[in-house]
Write an enzyme that holds these catalytic residues in place. Structure first.
Site, PDB file in Angstrom:
ATOM      1  N   TRP A   1       0.832  -1.213   0.000  1.00  0.00           N
ATOM      2  CA  TRP A   1       0.000   0.000   0.000  1.00  0.00           C
ATOM      3  C   TRP A   1       0.861   1.256   0.000  1.00  0.00           C
ATOM      4  O   TRP A   1       0.552   2.222  -0.706  1.00  0.00           O
ATOM      5  CB  TRP A   1      -0.988  -0.002   1.164  1.00  0.00           C
ATOM      6  CG  TRP A   1      -1.914  -1.174   1.089  1.00  0.00           C
ATOM      7  CD1 TRP A   1      -2.033  -2.191   1.991  1.00  0.00           C
ATOM      8  CD2 TRP A   1      -2.837  -1.484   0.020  1.00  0.00           C
ATOM      9  NE1 TRP A   1      -2.968  -3.105   1.560  1.00  0.00           N
ATOM     10  CE2 TRP A   1      -3.473  -2.707   0.362  1.00  0.00           C
ATOM     11  CE3 TRP A   1      -3.180  -0.862  -1.185  1.00  0.00           C
ATOM     12  CZ2 TRP A   1      -4.436  -3.304  -0.459  1.00  0.00           C
ATOM     13  CZ3 TRP A   1      -4.143  -1.462  -1.990  1.00  0.00           C
ATOM     14  CH2 TRP A   1      -4.754  -2.650  -1.630  1.00  0.00           C
TER      15      TRP A   1
ATOM     16  N   ASP B   1      -1.783   6.677   6.296  1.00  0.00           N
ATOM     17  CA  ASP B   1      -2.805   5.727   5.852  1.00  0.00           C
ATOM     18  C   ASP B   1      -3.061   4.778   7.020  1.00  0.00           C
ATOM     19  O   ASP B   1      -2.221   3.952   7.350  1.00  0.00           O
ATOM     20  CB  ASP B   1      -2.284   4.970   4.622  1.00  0.00           C
ATOM     21  CG  ASP B   1      -3.236   3.868   4.154  1.00  0.00           C
ATOM     22  OD1 ASP B   1      -4.301   3.678   4.776  1.00  0.00           O
ATOM     23  OD2 ASP B   1      -2.910   3.202   3.147  1.00  0.00           O
TER      24      ASP B   1
ATOM     25  N   LYS C   1     -12.038  -2.096   6.451  1.00  0.00           N
ATOM     26  CA  LYS C   1     -11.172  -2.940   7.270  1.00  0.00           C
ATOM     27  C   LYS C   1     -11.660  -2.967   8.720  1.00  0.00           C
ATOM     28  O   LYS C   1     -11.771  -4.001   9.317  1.00  0.00           O
ATOM     29  CB  LYS C   1      -9.729  -2.443   7.227  1.00  0.00           C
ATOM     30  CG  LYS C   1      -9.146  -2.289   5.825  1.00  0.00           C
ATOM     31  CD  LYS C   1      -8.724  -3.600   5.206  1.00  0.00           C
ATOM     32  CE  LYS C   1      -8.529  -3.526   3.706  1.00  0.00           C
ATOM     33  NZ  LYS C   1      -7.523  -2.605   3.241  1.00  0.00           N
TER      34      LYS C   1
HETATM   35  C1  LIG Z   1      -6.921  -2.091   1.911  1.00  0.00           C
HETATM   36  C2  LIG Z   1      -5.939  -1.011   2.045  1.00  0.00           C
HETATM   37  C3  LIG Z   1      -5.835   0.027   1.101  1.00  0.00           C
HETATM   38  C4  LIG Z   1      -6.679   0.070  -0.155  1.00  0.00           C
HETATM   39  O1  LIG Z   1      -7.969   0.420   0.170  1.00  0.00           O
HETATM   40  P1  LIG Z   1      -9.108   0.629  -0.931  1.00  0.00           P
HETATM   41  O2  LIG Z   1     -10.210   1.202  -0.106  1.00  0.00           O
HETATM   42  O3  LIG Z   1      -9.420  -0.723  -1.502  1.00  0.00           O
HETATM   43  O4  LIG Z   1      -8.601   1.571  -1.949  1.00  0.00           O
HETATM   44  C5  LIG Z   1      -4.921   1.027   1.323  1.00  0.00           C
HETATM   45  N1  LIG Z   1      -4.133   1.017   2.413  1.00  0.00           N
HETATM   46  C6  LIG Z   1      -4.193   0.043   3.341  1.00  0.00           C
HETATM   47  C7  LIG Z   1      -3.285   0.098   4.539  1.00  0.00           C
HETATM   48  C8  LIG Z   1      -5.092  -0.998   3.185  1.00  0.00           C
HETATM   49  O5  LIG Z   1      -5.162  -1.971   4.111  1.00  0.00           O
END
Ligand SMILES: *Cc1c(COP(=O)(O)O)cnc(C)c1O
Length: 349
Positions: free
Chosen positions: A100, A167, A191
């Site tokens: 990511w 993030d 998540k």
């Molecule tokens: C799943 C995830 C993403 C991507 O998320 P989307 O909503 O599918 O774009 C980005 N960063 C992390 C840390 C993730 O776990």
């Protein structure tokens, strides 16, 4: 039907109360006699949902009015570019701790110079780089708090005197943090917060409005802020369920949530350490409390282990292809009983 233990990495397990509230609102939202899927996002009933979903974030993270909370569409992946669009004038610093972060780096490069100041790629992202040398002339530092795929997590966040962007898709609200350290936090809902569709963005207003480029309205945080996160139709149902997850977090209390997540992680990592059949994939001090990655010493038995899990109604345990083996995602809503069920299978395997 007996309980299925849901270890999915995302979309993932949610509190039963949030799912139940969603089920009810699908039929009769806030006493309107209409489904939440068919009411205007401008109705007073829905505006109240958006306002509570925004204010609970500020309350749970102890954020003052310098911060704004938004629910946007496009997933965390859109935030990879939106952060750079709004904040990157000349140069930004990034730490590369996995898939990511690499994707966020790729997007940021479209907007300016990107200085990757540290990376754990040399050891297949099995640790978190420490002792960062942060360039003082960078517009911001971007980190990924929890690496969903590789199973590593920051236990201490870097102290920096440039804006800090994070993030937090896979560990937001999983433990108490000093959120005031950050200038921008984003997280895809699916998540640890709610159904896919909504992306939470928390931004300190003073970092915005400093880049010289013009920004299309949908990409401009200030536009969304000026419309109270309703510049266009929000992901209405997703935000509704997020609001109920946040109410559940508030009722549980962050201290309880954190202690429970720690207990779950200790239970599983202890089994991985002491069971001769299994081994961890990550550095001990950087192990994620949310996504636990592990391998069988004898990989020819992988399918047999997955089969044993399936028989015990354990779902979503197969590892990501970049690490192999297994990954147990244990987000907030998972109870200790599910982790115990997995440990039982590991002990009898
Ligand atoms: C799943 C995830 C993403 C991507 O998320 P989307 O909503 O599918 O774009 C980005 N960063 C992390 C840390 C993730 O776990």
């Amino acid at each position: 039907m007996s309980k299925v233990h849901n270890f999915s990495a995302g979309p993932a397990i949610l509190p039963a109360s949030a799912i139940q509230a969603g089920v009810e609102a699908l039929q009769n939202f806030a006493g309107t006699g209409l489904s939440i899927l068919e009411v205007s996002h401008r109705s007073p009933e829905y505006v109240a949902v958006m306002e509570e979903a925004r204010s609970l974030v500020k309350e749970l993270l102890n954020l003052n009015d310098d911060y704004e909370v938004l629910y946007l569409q496009g997933g965390a992946s859109t935030q990879f570019l939106m952060t750079a669009y709004n904040l990157l004038e000349k140069k930004a610093a990034y730490v590369d701790t996995g898939t990511w972060s690499s994707k966020s780096i790729k997007e940021a490069k479209l907007f300016g110079e990107v200085d990757v100041i540290a990376s754990s790629k040399d050891k297949n992202y099995s640790y978190i780089p420490k002792d960062l040398n942060v360039p003082q002339d960078a517009d911001y530092l971007h980190i990924t708090s929890n690496n969903t795929i590789y199973g590593t997590q920051y236990k201490d966040f870097p102290d920096v005197n440039i804006p800090l962007v994070c993030d937090m898709s896979s560990d937001i609200f999983s433990k108490s943090i000093d959120a005031n350290k950050f200038d921008l936090i984003y997280a895809g809902a699916q998540k640890n917060l709610g159904p896919a569709g909504a992306t939470l963005v928390i931004v300190k207003k003073e970092v915005l409005g400093k880049v010289s480029r013009s920004i299309p309205s949908m990409m401009d945080y200030n536009v969304h802020i000026s419309k109270d996160s309703m510049f266009n139709t929000p992901p209405a149902f997703s935000v509704f369920v997020v609001m109920h997850t946040l109410r559940w977090i508030k009722d549980m209390g962050m201290t309880t949530i954190e202690a429970r997540n720690k207990a779950k992680a200790e239970m599983l990592y202890t089994e991985i350490e002491f069971n001769d059949n299994f081994k961890p994939t990550t550095a001990t001090e950087d192990r994620s409390h949310m996504n636990v990655t592990f391998l069988l010493n004898d990989e020819s038995r992988n399918d047999a282990f997955l089969e044993a899990c399936k028989e015990a109604k354990i779902s979503g345990i197969k590892g990501h292809r970049s690490v192999g083996g297994f990954r147990a995602s244990m987000y907030n809503a998972m109870g200790l009983d599910s982790v115990q069920a997995l440990v039982n299978v590991m002990q009898t395997f």
